[in-house]
Write an enzyme that holds these catalytic residues in place. Structure first.
Site, PDB file in Angstrom:
ATOM      1  N   ASN A  47       2.875   6.530  -1.277  1.00 40.78           N
ATOM      2  CA  ASN A  47       3.232   5.517  -2.128  1.00 40.78           C
ATOM      3  C   ASN A  47       3.804   6.102  -3.589  1.00 40.78           C
ATOM      4  O   ASN A  47       4.083   5.191  -4.513  1.00 40.78           O
ATOM      5  CB  ASN A  47       2.021   4.558  -2.477  1.00 40.78           C
ATOM      6  CG  ASN A  47       1.706   3.753  -1.329  1.00 40.78           C
ATOM      7  OD1 ASN A  47       2.322   3.523  -0.578  1.00 40.78           O
ATOM      8  ND2 ASN A  47       0.294   3.586  -1.217  1.00 40.78           N
ATOM      9  N   HIS A 133      -2.705  -8.911  -0.405  1.00 42.34           N
ATOM     10  CA  HIS A 133      -3.616  -7.691  -0.525  1.00 42.34           C
ATOM     11  C   HIS A 133      -5.167  -7.860  -0.189  1.00 42.34           C
ATOM     12  O   HIS A 133      -5.600  -8.932  -0.872  1.00 42.34           O
ATOM     13  CB  HIS A 133      -3.421  -6.824  -1.671  1.00 42.34           C
ATOM     14  CG  HIS A 133      -4.038  -5.161  -1.274  1.00 42.34           C
ATOM     15  ND1 HIS A 133      -5.005  -4.818  -1.934  1.00 42.34           N
ATOM     16  CD2 HIS A 133      -3.218  -4.303  -0.951  1.00 42.34           C
ATOM     17  CE1 HIS A 133      -5.329  -3.535  -1.584  1.00 42.34           C
ATOM     18  NE2 HIS A 133      -4.252  -3.284  -1.176  1.00 42.34           N
ATOM     19  N   GLU A 175       2.302 -11.363  -3.866  1.00 37.91           N
ATOM     20  CA  GLU A 175       2.624 -10.069  -4.305  1.00 37.91           C
ATOM     21  C   GLU A 175       4.408 -10.033  -4.625  1.00 37.91           C
ATOM     22  O   GLU A 175       5.106 -11.056  -4.242  1.00 37.91           O
ATOM     23  CB  GLU A 175       2.295  -9.061  -3.255  1.00 37.91           C
ATOM     24  CG  GLU A 175       0.965  -8.844  -2.903  1.00 37.91           C
ATOM     25  CD  GLU A 175       0.562  -7.870  -1.868  1.00 37.91           C
ATOM     26  OE1 GLU A 175       1.394  -6.743  -1.925  1.00 37.91           O
ATOM     27  OE2 GLU A 175       0.007  -8.166  -1.026  1.00 37.91           O
ATOM     28  N   SER A 179       2.653  -5.064   0.501  1.00 37.89           N
ATOM     29  CA  SER A 179       2.277  -3.477   0.717  1.00 37.89           C
ATOM     30  C   SER A 179       2.405  -3.170   2.347  1.00 37.89           C
ATOM     31  O   SER A 179       2.721  -2.020   2.519  1.00 37.89           O
ATOM     32  CB  SER A 179       0.782  -3.322   0.233  1.00 37.89           C
ATOM     33  OG  SER A 179      -0.065  -4.203   0.858  1.00 37.89           O
ATOM     34  N   ASP A 204       0.566  -9.712  -7.896  1.00 36.02           N
ATOM     35  CA  ASP A 204       0.053  -8.396  -7.718  1.00 36.02           C
ATOM     36  C   ASP A 204       1.568  -7.671  -7.498  1.00 36.02           C
ATOM     37  O   ASP A 204       2.133  -7.843  -6.562  1.00 36.02           O
ATOM     38  CB  ASP A 204      -0.655  -8.304  -6.630  1.00 36.02           C
ATOM     39  CG  ASP A 204      -1.091  -6.589  -6.482  1.00 36.02           C
ATOM     40  OD1 ASP A 204      -0.488  -5.786  -6.870  1.00 36.02           O
ATOM     41  OD2 ASP A 204      -1.990  -6.353  -5.457  1.00 36.02           O
ATOM     42  N   HIS A 207       3.701  -2.628  -5.927  1.00 39.41           N
ATOM     43  CA  HIS A 207       4.724  -1.917  -5.182  1.00 39.41           C
ATOM     44  C   HIS A 207       6.310  -2.325  -5.632  1.00 39.41           C
ATOM     45  O   HIS A 207       7.151  -1.862  -5.178  1.00 39.41           O
ATOM     46  CB  HIS A 207       4.583  -2.356  -3.541  1.00 39.41           C
ATOM     47  CG  HIS A 207       3.223  -1.756  -3.111  1.00 39.41           C
ATOM     48  ND1 HIS A 207       3.187  -0.574  -2.403  1.00 39.41           N
ATOM     49  CD2 HIS A 207       2.248  -2.347  -2.760  1.00 39.41           C
ATOM     50  CE1 HIS A 207       1.918  -0.236  -1.894  1.00 39.41           C
ATOM     51  NE2 HIS A 207       1.442  -1.315  -2.345  1.00 39.41           N
ATOM     52  N   LYS A 236       1.193   4.061  -7.730  1.00 41.27           N
ATOM     53  CA  LYS A 236       2.420   4.210  -6.867  1.00 41.27           C
ATOM     54  C   LYS A 236       3.549   4.734  -7.655  1.00 41.27           C
ATOM     55  O   LYS A 236       3.724   6.089  -7.758  1.00 41.27           O
ATOM     56  CB  LYS A 236       2.976   2.793  -6.522  1.00 41.27           C
ATOM     57  CG  LYS A 236       2.095   2.204  -5.215  1.00 41.27           C
ATOM     58  CD  LYS A 236       0.654   1.818  -5.585  1.00 41.27           C
ATOM     59  CE  LYS A 236       0.165   1.215  -4.323  1.00 41.27           C
ATOM     60  NZ  LYS A 236      -1.505   0.871  -4.662  1.00 41.27           N
TER      61      LYS A 236
END
Length: 383
Positions: A47, A133, A175, A179, A204, A207, A236
Site C-alpha cells: 500500500n 472497511h 470510503e 480498499s 474513510d 486509500h 499508505k
C-alpha cells in the site's frame, strides 16, 4: 464446550474451508522488491503507493526525532504523551485538509473504531456502504446503533435506508477509494443526500489521501465536499503508519473529553509524529510520483486487455482480479510467485463470498518492465 474445544472447532472450520491465513517472514522490502529467504519478488501487494517508505529524508527525520524525543511517547496524550511534535502535525494536517482540527490515532483502524465507539448510541442509525472497511463494520456491529448496509455506490439504496424513521441521529459511512475494489465513491451525491436528510457523513479516505487531488489532499478535496468526519491513514501514501480524524472544533473537543481510544491509549511516538511532518511535506510536493503512479496504472490496464483476465473497473492503484474460487486463486497466486511476482489472495470474509480475488496494487516506484513480467505471468497462468 471448553475453550480448547471451541478453539479447535473454529481452527478446523478455517482450515477445511480454505480460509486459513498465513503470515510470511519478509527479510527485506523496499516497496518495489521484497526478499523472502534468498528469493527476490516484484512486490504487487504494497500500500506504499508513492514509495516513500525508504525515503532518505523520512528516515533522517525519524532518527532526528528519536534524538530529540526518544523512542516512545510513554503515556496517553492526557497524561504526558502529547508533545509539540504531535501538536505541530495535527495543526499541519488540519490546515492542509481545510478542517479546524485534526486528532492523531495510532492507526487508521483505531481512528475508525474510535469514531463509531463514541458517536453511535442507542436509537441511532448507521447507514454504511456494503463494501466499507472491516474496522468500521466491526465497530458498528458492537455498538448499540442500528446498522443498515446500502448497496455499493447505489444512491437509491442509500436513500431508502435514510428514509427509515429514526429516533436518534443518522451517520452515513463510505470510503473515498474502496480498499478491495479500488473504485471511488460518488462523494458529491452521497454528501448532498446526507445533508438533505440531516445526517452526518464519515468518509474513510485511507486509500485516496496523498494520491489524488491538489497536493494529494484526497477524494473529498478533489470532489469539493467536506464531510463532518474524515479519517485518513498514514500507512499508505505517507509510507509510515498512524491515522487521523479531521473534524470541527467542538467535535474534536468531544473526542478529547470522552473517547476511550484517546484517553486510555499511549500516543504514537513523538519521533513518528516528527517524521510524519516530513512525509506530509513530501506528499504535498510529490506531483511527479502521483504522475508516475497514474502512468503505471494506465500501462497495466492497457496490458491486461491483451490477456483473458477481466478486472474490476478501477482507476486507482488497487487493481483486483476476481477469481471466485479460493483454490483456483491460490493456484494462480503460486504461479505468479514462481514467476517472481508477489501478490496476495483476498478471501471471504474480507470480501464477499464468491469474490475471492488476486489483489494487485501498483506503486509509483514500479517500472514498466515489472508490470510486463506480471502481465506475462498472468497470461501464462490463464493458459
Amino acid at each position: 464446550m471448553s475453550w480448547e474445544q471451541r478453539i479447535h472447532k473454529y481452527l478446523s472450520i478455517q482450515m477445511f474451508t480454505d480460509k486459513w491465513r498465513e503470515r510470511y517472514i519478509i527479510d527485506e522490502n523496499n516497496t518495489r522488491l521484497l526478499r523472502v529467504g534468498k528469493k527476490i519478488y516484484i512486490n504487487f501487494s504494497s500500500n506504499d503507493y508513492l514509495g516513500l517508505n525508504r525515503h532518505p529524508l523520512i528516515i533522517k527525520s525519524w532518527n532526528q526525532g528519536m534524538s530529540l524525543a526518544g523512542v516512545g511517547a510513554s503515556a496517553s496524550g492526557h497524561i504526558t504523551g502529547f508533545s509539540k511534535y504531535h501538536a505541530d502535525l495535527e495543526m499541519q494536517i488540519a490546515d492542509w485538509l481545510g478542517y479546524s482540527r485534526a486528532l492523531l490515532f495510532i492507526s487508521g483502524f483505531n481512528a475508525n473504531q474510535a469514531v463509531i465507539n463514541l458517536l453511535a448510541k442507542k436509537n441511532d442509525h448507521i447507514i454504511a456502504d456494503k463494501l466499507i472497511h472491516a474496522s468500521l463494520v466491526d465497530a458498528v456491529t458492537h455498538s448499540p446503533a442500528k446498522l443498515y448496509r446500502f448497496n455499493h455506490n447505489i444512491m437509491e439504496s442509500l436513500m431508502f435506508y435514510l428514509n427509515i424513521s429514526c429516533a436518534g441521529e443518522k451517520l452515513v459511512l463510505t470510503e473515498g477509494i474502496f480498499s478491495m475494489d479500488g473504485d471511488k465513491a460518488p462523494l458529491k451525491i452521497i454528501y448532498k443526500t446526507a445533508q438533505e436528510s440531516k445526517s452526518w457523513l464519515l468518509v474513510d479516505d485511507s486509500h485516496g489521501i496523498g494520491i489524488i487531488g491538489d497536493e494529494g489532499r484526497g477524494s473529498c478535496w478533489s470532489e469539493g465536499v467536506k464531510p463532518e468526519l474524515l479519517t485518513i491513514s498514514f500507512s499508505k501514501a505517507f509510507g509510515i503508519s498512524g491515522g487521523a480524524l479531521l473534524c470541527e472544533k467542538d467535535t474534536a473537543d468531544y473526542f478529547l473529553q470522552f473517547s476511550k481510544h484517546l484517553i486510555y491509549s499511549t500516543c504514537m511516538p513523538p519521533a513518528q509524529a516528527f517524521a510524519l511532518q516530513t512525509a506530509l511535506n513530501l506528499v504535498k510536493k510529490s506531483k511527479y510520483l502521483r504522475y508516475r503512479l497514474n502512468e503505471n496504472i494506465k500501462y497495466f490496464q492497457m496490458g491486461i486487455k491483451s490477456t483473458p483476465w477481466k478486472i474490476i473497473s478501477s482507476n486507482s492503484a488497487i487493481q483486483p482480479l476476481i477469481i471466485g474460487d479460493i483454490c483456483n486463486a491460490k493456484v494462480i497466486s503460486m504461479k505468479l510467485a514462481k514467476a517472481g511476482c508477489w501478490v496476495n489472495v483476498i478471501k471471504p470474509p474480507t470480501v464477499l463470498t464468491g469474490t475471492t480475488r488476486i489483489r494487485i496494487t501498483l506503486s509509483a516506484v514500479h517500472k514498466f518492465e515489472d508490470i510486463d513480467i506480471l502481465l506475462e505471468a498472468l497470461n501464462h497462468a490463464a493458459r
